[in-house]
Design a protein around this motif. Structure first.
Motif, PDB file in Angstrom:
ATOM      1  N   PHE A   1      37.852  33.657  36.307  1.00  9.20           N
ATOM      2  CA  PHE A   1      39.250  33.585  35.870  1.00  9.20           C
ATOM      3  C   PHE A   1      39.789  34.973  35.538  1.00  9.20           C
ATOM      4  CE2 PHE A   1      42.171  33.487  32.210  1.00  9.20           C
ATOM      5  CZ  PHE A   1      43.266  32.917  32.825  1.00  9.20           C
ATOM      6  N   LEU A   2      39.006  35.765  34.826  1.00  9.17           N
ATOM      7  CA  LEU A   2      39.443  37.109  34.449  1.00  9.17           C
ATOM      8  C   LEU A   2      39.726  37.953  35.695  1.00  9.17           C
ATOM      9  CD1 LEU A   2      39.885  39.161  32.160  1.00  9.17           C
ATOM     10  CD2 LEU A   2      37.450  39.680  32.258  1.00  9.17           C
ATOM     11  N   THR A   3      38.859  37.867  36.684  1.00 10.36           N
ATOM     12  CA  THR A   3      39.021  38.669  37.901  1.00 10.36           C
ATOM     13  C   THR A   3      40.223  38.199  38.719  1.00 10.36           C
ATOM     14  OG1 THR A   3      36.608  38.945  37.927  1.00 10.36           O
ATOM     15  CG2 THR A   3      37.812  39.592  39.901  1.00 10.36           C
ATOM     16  N   VAL A   4      40.423  36.898  38.819  1.00  8.88           N
ATOM     17  CA  VAL A   4      41.595  36.378  39.535  1.00  8.88           C
ATOM     18  C   VAL A   4      42.871  36.815  38.823  1.00  8.88           C
ATOM     19  CG1 VAL A   4      42.860  34.291  40.154  1.00  8.88           C
ATOM     20  CG2 VAL A   4      40.393  34.405  40.541  1.00  8.88           C
ATOM     21  N   ALA A   5      42.886  36.733  37.488  1.00  8.18           N
ATOM     22  CA  ALA A   5      44.074  37.109  36.726  1.00  8.18           C
ATOM     23  C   ALA A   5      44.395  38.595  36.910  1.00  8.18           C
ATOM     24  CB  ALA A   5      43.860  36.792  35.246  1.00  8.18           C
ATOM     25  N   GLU A   6      43.375  39.426  36.980  1.00  3.78           N
ATOM     26  CA  GLU A   6      43.601  40.868  37.071  1.00  3.78           C
ATOM     27  C   GLU A   6      43.940  41.324  38.487  1.00  3.78           C
ATOM     28  OE1 GLU A   6      40.072  42.520  35.299  1.00  3.78           O
ATOM     29  OE2 GLU A   6      40.917  42.411  33.271  1.00  3.78           O
ATOM     30  N   THR A   7      43.497  40.563  39.495  1.00  2.00           N
ATOM     31  CA  THR A   7      43.789  40.942  40.883  1.00  2.00           C
ATOM     32  C   THR A   7      44.937  40.137  41.478  1.00  2.00           C
ATOM     33  OG1 THR A   7      42.160  39.361  41.738  1.00  2.00           O
ATOM     34  CG2 THR A   7      41.391  41.612  41.286  1.00  2.00           C
ATOM     35  N   SER A   8      45.300  39.032  40.812  1.00  7.06           N
ATOM     36  CA  SER A   8      46.346  38.117  41.322  1.00  7.06           C
ATOM     37  C   SER A   8      46.003  37.612  42.718  1.00  7.06           C
ATOM     38  CB  SER A   8      47.722  38.803  41.334  1.00  7.06           C
ATOM     39  OG  SER A   8      48.097  39.178  40.029  1.00  7.06           O
TER      40      SER A   8
ATOM     41  N   ILE B   1      35.249  40.966  45.007  1.00  9.51           N
ATOM     42  CA  ILE B   1      34.692  41.707  43.873  1.00  9.51           C
ATOM     43  C   ILE B   1      33.450  41.008  43.322  1.00  9.51           C
ATOM     44  CG2 ILE B   1      35.131  42.405  41.469  1.00  9.51           C
ATOM     45  CD1 ILE B   1      38.080  42.831  42.316  1.00  9.51           C
ATOM     46  N   LEU B   2      33.519  39.673  43.238  1.00  7.42           N
ATOM     47  CA  LEU B   2      32.432  38.900  42.623  1.00  7.42           C
ATOM     48  C   LEU B   2      31.384  38.433  43.636  1.00  7.42           C
ATOM     49  CD1 LEU B   2      34.670  36.717  40.275  1.00  7.42           C
ATOM     50  CD2 LEU B   2      33.272  38.684  39.615  1.00  7.42           C
ATOM     51  N   HIS B   3      31.610  38.777  44.916  1.00  9.32           N
ATOM     52  CA  HIS B   3      30.694  38.345  45.986  1.00  9.32           C
ATOM     53  C   HIS B   3      30.603  36.819  46.027  1.00  9.32           C
ATOM     54  CE1 HIS B   3      29.625  42.546  46.319  1.00  9.32           C
ATOM     55  NE2 HIS B   3      29.268  42.562  45.047  1.00  9.32           N
ATOM     56  N   MET B   4      31.773  36.181  45.969  1.00  8.61           N
ATOM     57  CA  MET B   4      31.877  34.726  46.034  1.00  8.61           C
ATOM     58  C   MET B   4      32.831  34.362  47.169  1.00  8.61           C
ATOM     59  SD  MET B   4      32.421  33.980  41.948  1.00  8.61           S
ATOM     60  CE  MET B   4      32.679  32.207  42.142  1.00  8.61           C
ATOM     61  N   THR B   5      32.612  33.190  47.769  1.00  6.95           N
ATOM     62  CA  THR B   5      33.559  32.715  48.769  1.00  6.95           C
ATOM     63  C   THR B   5      34.832  32.248  48.068  1.00  6.95           C
ATOM     64  OG1 THR B   5      32.730  30.448  48.666  1.00  6.95           O
ATOM     65  CG2 THR B   5      31.654  31.958  50.239  1.00  6.95           C
ATOM     66  N   GLN B   6      35.929  32.187  48.816  1.00  5.66           N
ATOM     67  CA  GLN B   6      37.185  31.736  48.208  1.00  5.66           C
ATOM     68  C   GLN B   6      37.083  30.301  47.681  1.00  5.66           C
ATOM     69  OE1 GLN B   6      40.717  32.792  50.358  1.00  5.66           O
ATOM     70  NE2 GLN B   6      41.977  31.303  49.292  1.00  5.66           N
ATOM     71  N   PRO B   7      36.436  29.370  48.412  1.00  8.90           N
ATOM     72  CA  PRO B   7      36.274  28.022  47.849  1.00  8.90           C
ATOM     73  C   PRO B   7      35.485  28.019  46.536  1.00  8.90           C
ATOM     74  CG  PRO B   7      35.892  27.980  50.219  1.00  8.90           C
ATOM     75  CD  PRO B   7      36.004  29.420  49.831  1.00  8.90           C
ATOM     76  N   ALA B   8      34.480  28.897  46.447  1.00  3.52           N
ATOM     77  CA  ALA B   8      33.702  28.967  45.200  1.00  3.52           C
ATOM     78  C   ALA B   8      34.563  29.477  44.052  1.00  3.52           C
ATOM     79  CB  ALA B   8      32.490  29.880  45.395  1.00  3.52           C
ATOM     80  N   VAL B   9      35.437  30.431  44.345  1.00  3.44           N
ATOM     81  CA  VAL B   9      36.360  30.924  43.323  1.00  3.44           C
ATOM     82  C   VAL B   9      37.276  29.796  42.863  1.00  3.44           C
ATOM     83  CG1 VAL B   9      38.283  32.494  42.862  1.00  3.44           C
ATOM     84  CG2 VAL B   9      36.283  33.314  44.112  1.00  3.44           C
ATOM     85  N   SER B  10      37.833  29.058  43.810  1.00  4.54           N
ATOM     86  CA  SER B  10      38.730  27.949  43.484  1.00  4.54           C
ATOM     87  C   SER B  10      38.023  26.897  42.649  1.00  4.54           C
ATOM     88  CB  SER B  10      39.272  27.305  44.773  1.00  4.54           C
ATOM     89  OG  SER B  10      40.052  28.217  45.509  1.00  4.54           O
TER      90      SER B  10
ATOM     91  N   MET C   1      31.965  25.072  29.802  1.00  3.54           N
ATOM     92  CA  MET C   1      32.412  26.249  30.565  1.00  3.54           C
ATOM     93  C   MET C   1      31.280  27.258  30.633  1.00  3.54           C
ATOM     94  SD  MET C   1      35.013  28.146  27.902  1.00  3.54           S
ATOM     95  CE  MET C   1      35.635  26.589  27.268  1.00  3.54           C
ATOM     96  N   THR C   2      31.280  28.084  31.667  1.00  3.90           N
ATOM     97  CA  THR C   2      30.201  29.034  31.896  1.00  3.90           C
ATOM     98  C   THR C   2      30.743  30.463  31.944  1.00  3.90           C
ATOM     99  OG1 THR C   2      30.417  28.979  34.306  1.00  3.90           O
ATOM    100  CG2 THR C   2      29.020  27.281  33.275  1.00  3.90           C
ATOM    101  N   ILE C   3      29.817  31.410  31.827  1.00  5.71           N
ATOM    102  CA  ILE C   3      30.195  32.817  31.934  1.00  5.71           C
ATOM    103  C   ILE C   3      30.788  33.100  33.315  1.00  5.71           C
ATOM    104  CG2 ILE C   3      29.299  35.177  31.998  1.00  5.71           C
ATOM    105  CD1 ILE C   3      27.240  34.324  29.900  1.00  5.71           C
ATOM    106  N   THR C   4      30.223  32.473  34.334  1.00  5.56           N
ATOM    107  CA  THR C   4      30.737  32.674  35.693  1.00  5.56           C
ATOM    108  C   THR C   4      32.181  32.223  35.798  1.00  5.56           C
ATOM    109  OG1 THR C   4      28.538  32.425  36.668  1.00  5.56           O
ATOM    110  CG2 THR C   4      30.423  32.048  38.123  1.00  5.56           C
ATOM    111  N   GLN C   5      32.505  31.070  35.198  1.00  8.21           N
ATOM    112  CA  GLN C   5      33.888  30.581  35.225  1.00  8.21           C
ATOM    113  C   GLN C   5      34.830  31.549  34.521  1.00  8.21           C
ATOM    114  OE1 GLN C   5      33.527  26.776  33.360  1.00  8.21           O
ATOM    115  NE2 GLN C   5      32.745  25.748  35.192  1.00  8.21           N
ATOM    116  N   LEU C   6      34.405  32.038  33.359  1.00  6.59           N
ATOM    117  CA  LEU C   6      35.250  32.964  32.601  1.00  6.59           C
ATOM    118  C   LEU C   6      35.446  34.270  33.369  1.00  6.59           C
ATOM    119  CD1 LEU C   6      33.782  32.482  29.003  1.00  6.59           C
ATOM    120  CD2 LEU C   6      35.830  31.427  29.974  1.00  6.59           C
ATOM    121  N   ARG C   7      34.350  34.791  33.935  1.00  6.70           N
ATOM    122  CA  ARG C   7      34.449  36.046  34.687  1.00  6.70           C
ATOM    123  C   ARG C   7      35.330  35.859  35.930  1.00  6.70           C
ATOM    124  NH1 ARG C   7      29.325  37.336  34.797  1.00  6.70           N
ATOM    125  NH2 ARG C   7      29.411  38.930  33.168  1.00  6.70           N
TER     126      ARG C   7
END
Length: 293
Positions: free
Chosen positions: A9-16, A24-33, A1-7
């Motif tokens: 997950f934390l951002t998705v959990a807090e924003t739902s 917020i993370l300047h990532m595409t939705q597929p990259a988040v998924s 697991m990486t810091i990016t993955q943890l960050r």
């Protein structure tokens, strides 16, 4: 697991939301998924459920993991702050939780001084009830909270002793007294304002063996003041909660004097980040020597 993955997950959990997290993370939705799927694969558990009706939901293990991941991210931020401090920089984020009265009285001065000295620091404010502040501390959603009365759950530092006063309508029989004894309020109809005012009031009535007649319990100062103006009862309120005294209401000192203790609270004061330590020092500089005599 990486810091990016943890960050992520934390951002998705807090924003739902995958979309909001990506913004917020300047990532595409597929990259988040992909980051969430990779984290779930590494851990071997499902952390999130996509529900068409309710959106993004945390599983039971996801909720438990969220607390640990917050701790990990706080630790990473502390490493970054230590490295920056070594280079003569002050960076980081301070997540502060406070109840409304404390937000109005303490935070503007504290934040102004910190931003003047260390403009690189980011400050996040979370305002709610005292119970909500404690909940945010327990879940690590905030780094430092302002609460009233010591709590065994957290480590605390005294910040301010807030004197409490009696409030009466100007035609109340007790108004002729410059100082009101707690015993004078025996069986008087009391209006209690929640939000940290009630505990010291109950304590002083018990200590003086005075009968407490609670007629109304309200959740904001405006309702309490309007009720006093209508002659529905008397109240004891902290001075910080009373910005101005409305017409037809008088204030009186109490004997014995009643105070409520306002504290800074954190899950662990020794493990606070450098940015949070700075917040604590600034708050103490500004307010610890300004208590009422």
């Amino acid at each position: 697991m990486t810091i990016t993955q943890l960050r992520t997950f934390l951002t998705v959990a807090e924003t739902s939301s995958f979309t909001k997290a990506g913004d917020i993370l300047h990532m595409t939705q597929p990259a988040v998924s992909r980051a969430i799927s990779s984290l779930e694969a590494d851990l071997g558990v499902t952390l999130l459920i996509r529900d068409r009706k309710n959106g993004i939901l945390l599983t039971d293990i996801g909720r438990r993991m969220l607390i640990h991941i917050r701790d990990i991210m706080i630790g990473i931020e502390k490493l970054e702050q230590e490295a920056a401090a070594e280079k003569g920089l002050e960076i980081g984020t301070i997540r502060i939780g406070s109840f409304p009265t404390a937000s109005a009285f303490f935070l503007p001065k504290i934040i102004s001084r910190i931003e003047h000295r260390f403009p690189q620091l980011e400050i996040e404010l979370h305002e709610g009830t005292i119970n909500e502040v404690k909940k945010w501390l327990a879940s690590r959603e905030i780094d430092i909270g302002i609460i009233t009365e010591p709590s065994f759950e957290f480590e605390t530092i005294p910040l301010y002793n807030d004197k409490m006063i009696a409030l009466l309508r100007e035609d109340h029989p007790l108004c002729h007294k410059p100082i009101i004894c707690i015993q004078d309020l025996n069986d008087e109809p009391l209006i209690i304002c929640k939000g940290g005012n009630e505990i010291p009031i109950i304590d002083i009535f018990e200590k003086t063996e005075t009968s407490m007649n609670i007629k109304f319990v309200v959740h904001n100062t405006g309702a309490l003041l309007n009720m006093i103006q209508e002659g529905l009862g008397v109240a004891i309120l902290s001075e910080l909660s009373l910005i101005t005294t409305p017409p037809h209401i008088v204030t009186r000192e109490l004997d014995p004097m009643v105070r409520r203790e306002i504290l800074l609270a954190a899950p662990s004061l020794t493990e606070c980040s450098l940015a949070v330590q700075l917040f604590i020092r600034t708050a103490q500089e500004l307010f610890c020597h300004k208590e009422e005599p």
